[in-house]
Scaffold this active site. Sequence first.
Site, PDB file in Angstrom:
ATOM      1  N   ARG A 162       0.840  -1.202   0.000  1.00  0.00           N
ATOM      2  CA  ARG A 162       0.000   0.000   0.000  1.00  0.00           C
ATOM      3  C   ARG A 162       0.874   1.252   0.000  1.00  0.00           C
ATOM      4  O   ARG A 162       2.085   1.183   0.187  1.00  0.00           O
ATOM      5  CB  ARG A 162      -0.910   0.020   1.231  1.00  0.00           C
ATOM      6  CG  ARG A 162      -0.156   0.068   2.550  1.00  0.00           C
ATOM      7  CD  ARG A 162      -1.115   0.079   3.726  1.00  0.00           C
ATOM      8  NE  ARG A 162      -0.403   0.199   4.996  1.00  0.00           N
ATOM      9  CZ  ARG A 162      -0.999   0.291   6.175  1.00  0.00           C
ATOM     10  NH1 ARG A 162      -2.327   0.282   6.238  1.00  0.00           N
ATOM     11  NH2 ARG A 162      -0.294   0.399   7.277  1.00  0.00           N
ATOM     12  N   TYR A 214       9.671   8.225  16.399  1.00  0.00           N
ATOM     13  CA  TYR A 214       9.730   8.205  14.936  1.00  0.00           C
ATOM     14  C   TYR A 214      10.928   9.008  14.438  1.00  0.00           C
ATOM     15  O   TYR A 214      11.687   8.538  13.574  1.00  0.00           O
ATOM     16  CB  TYR A 214       8.431   8.790  14.385  1.00  0.00           C
ATOM     17  CG  TYR A 214       8.270   8.652  12.889  1.00  0.00           C
ATOM     18  CD1 TYR A 214       8.070   7.411  12.301  1.00  0.00           C
ATOM     19  CD2 TYR A 214       8.279   9.775  12.061  1.00  0.00           C
ATOM     20  CE1 TYR A 214       7.897   7.284  10.932  1.00  0.00           C
ATOM     21  CE2 TYR A 214       8.101   9.657  10.693  1.00  0.00           C
ATOM     22  CZ  TYR A 214       7.912   8.420  10.135  1.00  0.00           C
ATOM     23  OH  TYR A 214       7.747   8.293   8.781  1.00  0.00           O
TER      24      TYR A 214
END
Length: 239
Positions: free
Chosen positions: A17, A145
């Site tokens: 995806r 992150y």
Amino acid sequence: MSDSLDGKSVLVTGASRGIGKEIAQIYAEVGVYVVGTRTAKGECRSPCNEWIIADFSNEDHIYRCADEIKELKPDILINNAGINTIGSFVSLDPKEFQKIQQVNVFAPFLFSQSVVPAMKSRGWGRIVNISSIWGKIGKEGRAPYAASKFALDGITLSIAAEHSKDGILANCVAPGFTDTELTRRVLGEDGIRQLTDMVPARRMASPREIAHFVYWLGSNQNSYITGQNIAIDGGFARV
């Protein structure tokens, strides 16, 4: 050197995806043999010739995937798969922090280790690591992150420093705000409007735009760019 990638293969992690799917599509369109990774079995509309099913939050899956990559000996490696958690620094769960590092840093590290020997023996290879603008600039709530993406840049620099002389060019691509299903689900239309007002180009990138540049870095057309962390963000991080 010919621009053709005839006979070459690419491994794209997270190819089911978003940006990863578009990267796989572009390589497939020029006849490259595409191997993708995804987390679940079942039907998947993607152009990959072959799949490796692996969940990188499971360390055993990472090692198994690395062993398969060693056997496949891809000419091009695209480390695209990644996860993110947003939260204030003091409230972050240490286990979640470690999980993000495992998926976003350790897996690309091990996969890169797995492809370098064969690339070196051929005298040609391309490694493109998908970073983020949060691996170039800071923002609140992004500690795990950002840490992972800055670390990924460091790994990329080391590969480039050691192996550019062997014909292996390694780079990071740092996408900005990208129009994926996940982005629209998380932000909603109001959030997207607020976000695009902050981008000089006044829009998000399409996954295809990111994928085209990743393809170029991983092709024969790139003959001298290595060790870079290149933002594709509509000017957000610089203007």
